[in-house]
Design an enzyme around this catalytic site. Structure first.
Site, PDB file in Angstrom:
ATOM      1  N   ASP A   1       0.858  -1.292  -0.056  1.00  0.00           N
ATOM      2  CA  ASP A   1       0.174   0.009   0.050  1.00  0.00           C
ATOM      3  C   ASP A   1       0.714   1.279  -0.052  1.00  0.00           C
ATOM      4  OD1 ASP A   1       0.787  -0.497   2.555  1.00  0.00           O
ATOM      5  OD2 ASP A   1      -0.851   1.006   3.516  1.00  0.00           O
TER       6      ASP A   1
ATOM      7  N   GLU B   1       0.071  -1.117   5.583  1.00  0.00           N
ATOM      8  CA  GLU B   1       1.076  -0.882   6.631  1.00  0.00           C
ATOM      9  C   GLU B   1       1.080   0.777   6.843  1.00  0.00           C
ATOM     10  OE1 GLU B   1       4.959   0.617   8.037  1.00  0.00           O
ATOM     11  OE2 GLU B   1       3.926   1.184   6.416  1.00  0.00           O
TER      12      GLU B   1
END
Ligand SMILES: [Zn+2]
Length: 413
Positions: free
Chosen positions: A83, A178
């Site tokens: 991400d 994350e």
């Protein structure tokens, strides 16, 4: 020996960065955004095609794979997150490569006002002759952490193509979310099945990080007394005034993110929402030491109590919940993963540096959950903004580190 990984790394970074994988802290679910699955599925396919074993995309959005051992040794994990940060535009990333960087200012095709200058960023000045990847001026690049993904994929492909290289079993994990602190599912440690692991999610070449903040979150609820303002004399208690008093009483010129650095922690007010009847104040508390973190929680509680004492008709509650802990607490009991990384660094001609991270990583949570996971450099710079950049040659050094580490971790026959 050094390998020619530059082209493969560049192609992978450019390919992965063009896919929008921004996470969203307000969205439930794992992954938080379905767009992350596009890259996760691509990685699943690429790992299968290169011959990795046990390739799977878990129902909590993590791609796992195995590179079977060619020698005895502990199982080592390598992790990176797919991400990108919610803080800056990450849609329509157009990566471009400044080949053979000349040491001057770098400008951006889609934003003429933006300049990446080696004067402002001295690390860039050291990268003359390198191939520098940036975005086009209106988005972040997402080298954080697609550089980590590209490094692990390139190393994996090399190890699978060269079974003569001795290494123990290797597990790979590409995680979502994350950037919003939700990358480590409670099921990940067991599913990963590694004795220890590394995240490739760090900055400058040579950096090996095994110290992070310890982190708590706090929510303060101020409940006033609500009544029609026309009849409020001696009856109304306005929660907004009390909330403001709390903020005003907390330290301003010390102990905030904007007034601290190095190893000093902080209390950071992140949200203040509500109205005259009820206000919610949210904080994040950070410190490298447990005692320092506890002291910050105690200070916040003390301020809440003091303000509550000025208005007995109001209720003020302060709830503190743990987020993550400094990974050093676990790693210092067994420094093997850190020692190996340092040794691997030296073996490829680098002097390892360890700087405490003023933040957390997926590795902090994993370490706490029993899988010691230091963080290794990728080369990424100026992350979470339009000036993000990375050197392809730095990524190649990180790939060499990954390979050397894999060999060193194997027990000598
Ligand atoms: Zn990252």
């Amino acid at each position: 020996m050094t390998h020619a990984f530059d082209k493969d790394l560049e192609d992978r970074l450019v390919r992965y960065a063009a896919i929008d994988t921004q996470s969203d802290e307000d969205a439930p679910g794992a992954p938080s955004t379905a767009i992350q699955l596009v890259l996760l599925r691509l990685l699943e396919t690429e790992l299968t095609e290169m011959g990795a074993s046990n390739v799977e995309l878990t129902d909590y959005g993590v791609v796992l794979a195995t590179i079977p051992g060619t020698a005895e040794g502990p199982t080592v994990g390598f992790l990176a997150h797919v991400d990108t940060a919610p803080q800056f535009n990450a849609t329509g990333v157009k990566p471009r490569v400044v080949r053979g960087y000349n040491g001057g200012e770098i400008t951006f095709p889609d934003n003429p006002d933006l300049v990446l200058s080696p004067t402002d960023f001295p690390y860039l000045a050291t990268k003359q002759g390198h191939d520098i990847v940036t975005a086009s001026g209106t988005t972040l690049l997402g080298a954080d952490d697609k550089a980590g993904v590209a490094i692990i994929m390139t190393a994996a492909e090399h190890l699978l193509a060269h079974p003569e290289i001795p290494h123990g079993p290797i597990r790979i994990a590409f995680t979502p979310d994350e950037e919003i602190g939700r990358g480590v599912s409670p099921r990940l440690p067991k599913d990963l099945g590694a004795d220890f692991a590394y995240t490739f999610d760090g900055g400058k070449v040579g950096e090996i990080e095994f110290e992070t903040f310890s982190a708590d979150a706090a929510e303060v609820t101020v409940t006033g007394v609500s009544i029609h303002p026309g009849f409020a004399k001696d009856k109304m208690v306005n929660a907004i005034h009390l909330a403001a008093k709390i903020i005003q009483t907390l330290p301003h010129v010390t102990m905030t993110p904007e007034t601290t650095d190095g190893v000093d922690g902080f209390i950071h007010a992140t949200d203040m929402v509500g109205g005259s009847s009820e206000m919610k104040l949210r904080f994040i508390l950070r410190d490298f030491e447990r005692e320092g973190l506890a002291a910050k929680g105690a200070l916040l509680q003390q301020v809440c109590d003091a303000v509550a004492a000025t208005e007995p008709r109001a209720t003020i509650t302060c709830e503190i919940r743990p987020q993550y802990r400094n990974m050093r607490y676990w790693l210092e009991k067994d420094m093997t993963p850190v020692d190996l990384a340092n040794e691997a660094c030296r073996k490829i001609g680098l002097a390892p540096v360890s700087v405490p991270i003023r933040g957390g990583t997926d590795g902090s949570r994993l370490t706490e959950m029993g899988v010691p996971t230091p963080n290794l450099f990728t080369g990424m710079q100026n992350i979470h903004g339009p000036l993000e950049w990375i050197s392809v040659q730095d990524m190649a050094v990180a790939t060499e580190l990954c390979l050397t580490l894999s060999e060193l971790a194997a027990k000598p026959a």
